[in-house]
Design a protein around this motif. Structure first.
Motif, short mmCIF file in Angstrom:
data_model
loop_
_atom_site.label_atom_id
_atom_site.label_comp_id
_atom_site.label_asym_id
_atom_site.label_seq_id
_atom_site.Cartn_x
_atom_site.Cartn_y
_atom_site.Cartn_z
N GLU A 293 1.28 -1.32 -0.16
CA GLU A 293 0.03 0.05 -0.56
C GLU A 293 0.85 1.37 0.03
N PHE A 294 0.29 2.10 -0.43
CA PHE A 294 1.10 3.43 -0.87
C PHE A 294 0.19 5.05 -0.57
N GLY A 295 0.92 5.74 0.10
CA GLY A 295 0.16 6.88 0.20
C GLY A 295 0.20 8.04 -1.18
N PHE A 296 -0.64 8.81 -1.12
CA PHE A 296 -0.65 9.89 -1.67
C PHE A 296 -1.68 11.38 -2.02
N GLU A 297 -1.07 11.85 -2.53
CA GLU A 297 -1.78 13.84 -2.09
C GLU A 297 -1.85 14.18 -3.05
N VAL B 204 -12.95 18.69 0.63
CA VAL B 204 -12.35 18.15 -0.21
C VAL B 204 -11.17 17.26 0.03
N HIS B 205 -11.04 15.77 -0.71
CA HIS B 205 -9.84 14.82 0.34
C HIS B 205 -8.83 15.08 -0.55
N ARG B 206 -8.33 14.81 0.04
CA ARG B 206 -6.18 14.99 -0.91
C ARG B 206 -5.67 13.42 -0.82
N ARG C 273 -8.61 4.16 -0.61
CA ARG C 273 -9.23 5.22 0.26
C ARG C 273 -8.84 6.73 -0.05
N ILE C 274 -9.47 7.42 0.09
CA ILE C 274 -9.58 9.21 -0.34
C ILE C 274 -10.45 9.87 0.18
#
Length: 152
Positions: free
Chosen positions: A34-38, A50-52, A91-92
């Motif tokens: 799993e990798f988080g992002f923005e 707003v979800h970033r 997920r966002i």
């Protein structure tokens, strides 16, 4: 659901067996799944929030095959990336029910970001990109997974 998969080389298996027999052991490697992002702009939900930030998991063979049977993809091959991205983004922001409709509602720049992010983590195995400063021509690496503006 957060998953990490551990894998061992033949040498590590043997070292583990040696450890069980009283010999030395090596540390196991962990495969990051799993990798988080923005997102550059962010997903705007029905209430205007707003979800970033979000999470994308590694794709499986099934993730790449199932969208090919989707009627929307058969009618318009460009829709393939929407269905595929909706399968691997878990997920966002606080939105956990990610489906093609959510991905359709992203700004084009955010969809392009996720397509590139998908390619990087699934084909290249990392989230770093080589860039060149337009002012000084200095080359350096940035982490596309995000963080605060200006961080790499």
């Amino acid at each position: 659901m957060r998953r990490s998969v551990q894998f061992q080389s033949p040498e590590q298996v043997e070292a583990g067996a040696a450890g069980a027999r009283g010999g030395s052991t090596r540390q196991q490697e962990t495969l990051r799944t799993e990798f988080g992002f923005e997102l550059p702009r962010g997903y705007v939900d029905e209430s205007g929030t707003v979800h970033r930030t979000g999470v994308m998991r590694l794709a499986t063979a099934r993730d790449e095959l199932v969208p090919l049977r989707d009627d929307r993809v058969r009618e318009n091959s460009a829709y393939l990336s929407v269905v595929l991205i909706s399968r691997v983004v878990t997920r966002i922001g606080t939105v956990e029910d990610i489906h093609p409709g959510v991905i359709e509602d992203l700004f084009a720049s955010d969809l392009a970001f996720l397509q590139d992010f998908y390619r990087r983590i699934n084909a290249e195995g990392h989230t770093r990109a080589a860039v060149t400063c337009p002012s000084c021509d200095e080359e350096f690496a940035v982490n596309l997974a995000g963080g605060r503006l200006g961080e790499s």
